[in-house]
Design a protein around this motif. Structure first.
Motif, PDB file in Angstrom:
ATOM      1  N   SER A  20      48.955  47.534  38.084  1.00  0.00           N
ATOM      2  CA  SER A  20      49.139  46.221  37.463  1.00  0.00           C
ATOM      3  C   SER A  20      49.524  45.173  38.503  1.00  0.00           C
ATOM      4  CB  SER A  20      50.208  46.299  36.376  1.00  0.00           C
ATOM      5  OG  SER A  20      49.798  47.145  35.347  1.00  0.00           O
ATOM      6  N   PHE A  21      50.370  45.558  39.450  1.00  0.00           N
ATOM      7  CA  PHE A  21      50.758  44.631  40.504  1.00  0.00           C
ATOM      8  C   PHE A  21      49.563  44.249  41.378  1.00  0.00           C
ATOM      9  CE2 PHE A  21      52.198  43.976  44.903  1.00  0.00           C
ATOM     10  CZ  PHE A  21      52.933  42.814  44.709  1.00  0.00           C
ATOM     11  N   VAL A  42      47.890  40.559  41.946  1.00  0.00           N
ATOM     12  CA  VAL A  42      47.652  39.967  43.267  1.00  0.00           C
ATOM     13  C   VAL A  42      46.190  39.551  43.408  1.00  0.00           C
ATOM     14  CG1 VAL A  42      47.579  40.479  45.738  1.00  0.00           C
ATOM     15  CG2 VAL A  42      49.565  41.123  44.388  1.00  0.00           C
ATOM     16  N   GLY A  43      45.264  40.390  42.957  1.00  0.00           N
ATOM     17  CA  GLY A  43      43.843  40.065  43.031  1.00  0.00           C
ATOM     18  C   GLY A  43      43.481  38.864  42.176  1.00  0.00           C
ATOM     19  N   ALA A  44      44.045  38.787  40.967  1.00  0.00           N
ATOM     20  CA  ALA A  44      43.770  37.638  40.096  1.00  0.00           C
ATOM     21  C   ALA A  44      44.333  36.358  40.691  1.00  0.00           C
ATOM     22  CB  ALA A  44      44.348  37.889  38.712  1.00  0.00           C
ATOM     23  N   VAL A  72      39.394  29.765  43.940  1.00  0.00           N
ATOM     24  CA  VAL A  72      38.735  28.785  43.076  1.00  0.00           C
ATOM     25  C   VAL A  72      39.347  27.403  43.256  1.00  0.00           C
ATOM     26  CG1 VAL A  72      38.417  28.110  40.658  1.00  0.00           C
ATOM     27  CG2 VAL A  72      37.931  30.435  41.375  1.00  0.00           C
ATOM     28  N   LEU A  73      40.661  27.334  43.322  1.00  0.00           N
ATOM     29  CA  LEU A  73      41.318  26.029  43.357  1.00  0.00           C
ATOM     30  C   LEU A  73      41.341  25.389  44.740  1.00  0.00           C
ATOM     31  CD1 LEU A  73      44.340  26.745  41.006  1.00  0.00           C
ATOM     32  CD2 LEU A  73      42.261  25.465  40.489  1.00  0.00           C
ATOM     33  N   VAL A  74      41.361  26.199  45.808  1.00  0.00           N
ATOM     34  CA  VAL A  74      41.538  25.636  47.148  1.00  0.00           C
ATOM     35  C   VAL A  74      40.288  25.778  48.010  1.00  0.00           C
ATOM     36  CG1 VAL A  74      42.909  25.777  49.261  1.00  0.00           C
ATOM     37  CG2 VAL A  74      44.019  26.016  47.050  1.00  0.00           C
ATOM     38  N   GLY A  89      34.450  32.865  40.945  1.00  0.00           N
ATOM     39  CA  GLY A  89      35.874  33.095  41.159  1.00  0.00           C
ATOM     40  C   GLY A  89      36.623  33.358  39.864  1.00  0.00           C
ATOM     41  N   VAL A  90      36.299  32.610  38.826  1.00  0.00           N
ATOM     42  CA  VAL A  90      36.951  32.824  37.536  1.00  0.00           C
ATOM     43  C   VAL A  90      36.539  34.171  36.954  1.00  0.00           C
ATOM     44  CG1 VAL A  90      37.050  31.979  35.159  1.00  0.00           C
ATOM     45  CG2 VAL A  90      37.304  30.387  37.048  1.00  0.00           C
ATOM     46  N   ALA A  91      35.288  34.555  37.127  1.00  0.00           N
ATOM     47  CA  ALA A  91      34.843  35.863  36.628  1.00  0.00           C
ATOM     48  C   ALA A  91      35.588  36.995  37.329  1.00  0.00           C
ATOM     49  CB  ALA A  91      33.343  36.010  36.819  1.00  0.00           C
ATOM     50  N   VAL A  92      35.768  36.893  38.625  1.00  0.00           N
ATOM     51  CA  VAL A  92      36.499  37.930  39.361  1.00  0.00           C
ATOM     52  C   VAL A  92      37.959  37.966  38.924  1.00  0.00           C
ATOM     53  CG1 VAL A  92      37.326  38.597  41.654  1.00  0.00           C
ATOM     54  CG2 VAL A  92      34.951  37.935  41.330  1.00  0.00           C
ATOM     55  N   GLY A  93      38.571  36.802  38.758  1.00  0.00           N
ATOM     56  CA  GLY A  93      39.956  36.755  38.288  1.00  0.00           C
ATOM     57  C   GLY A  93      40.118  37.364  36.906  1.00  0.00           C
ATOM     58  N   LEU A  94      39.180  37.084  36.024  1.00  0.00           N
ATOM     59  CA  LEU A  94      39.242  37.667  34.688  1.00  0.00           C
ATOM     60  C   LEU A  94      39.010  39.175  34.716  1.00  0.00           C
ATOM     61  CD1 LEU A  94      37.460  34.945  32.553  1.00  0.00           C
ATOM     62  CD2 LEU A  94      39.879  35.556  32.548  1.00  0.00           C
TER      63      LEU A  94
END
Length: 88
Positions: A19-20, A24-26, A33-35, A54-59
């Motif tokens: 989970s940690f 970290v990956g998300a 995505v933001l920077v 980027g959003v797909a990977v975060g999700l």
């Protein structure tokens, strides 16, 4: 009896570690995505595709963490009880 508690402790620590790492990956993917995407993109289409990826990977990281926690809860709920039965 002792091996069961050791196994439970190891599985619990692995779930926490997984989970940690997913958190970290998300977080890293949302940072990208933001920077990084706006800084490196040349066109609006590059910004769009980079943001979507980027959003797909975060999700995917978030879903992996949720599934890991769900499977741990399911595993713990379906373990046989160590308490004696009423008629025993």
């Amino acid at each position: 009896m002792g091996t069961r508690s050791k196994r439970d402790a190891v599985i619990r620590s692995l779930v926490i570690l997984c989970s940690f790492l997913c958190c970290v990956g998300a977080t890293a993917s949302f940072y990208v995505v933001l920077v990084r995407v706006p800084a490196l993109a040349n066109t609006k289409l590059d910004i769009l595709f980079g943001t979507l990826q980027g959003v797909a990977v975060g999700l995917l990281f978030a879903i992996a963490a949720l599934l890991t926690n769900f499977m741990h809860m399911y595993w713990r709920a379906n373990q046989p009880s160590t308490l004696p039965l009423v008629n025993d």
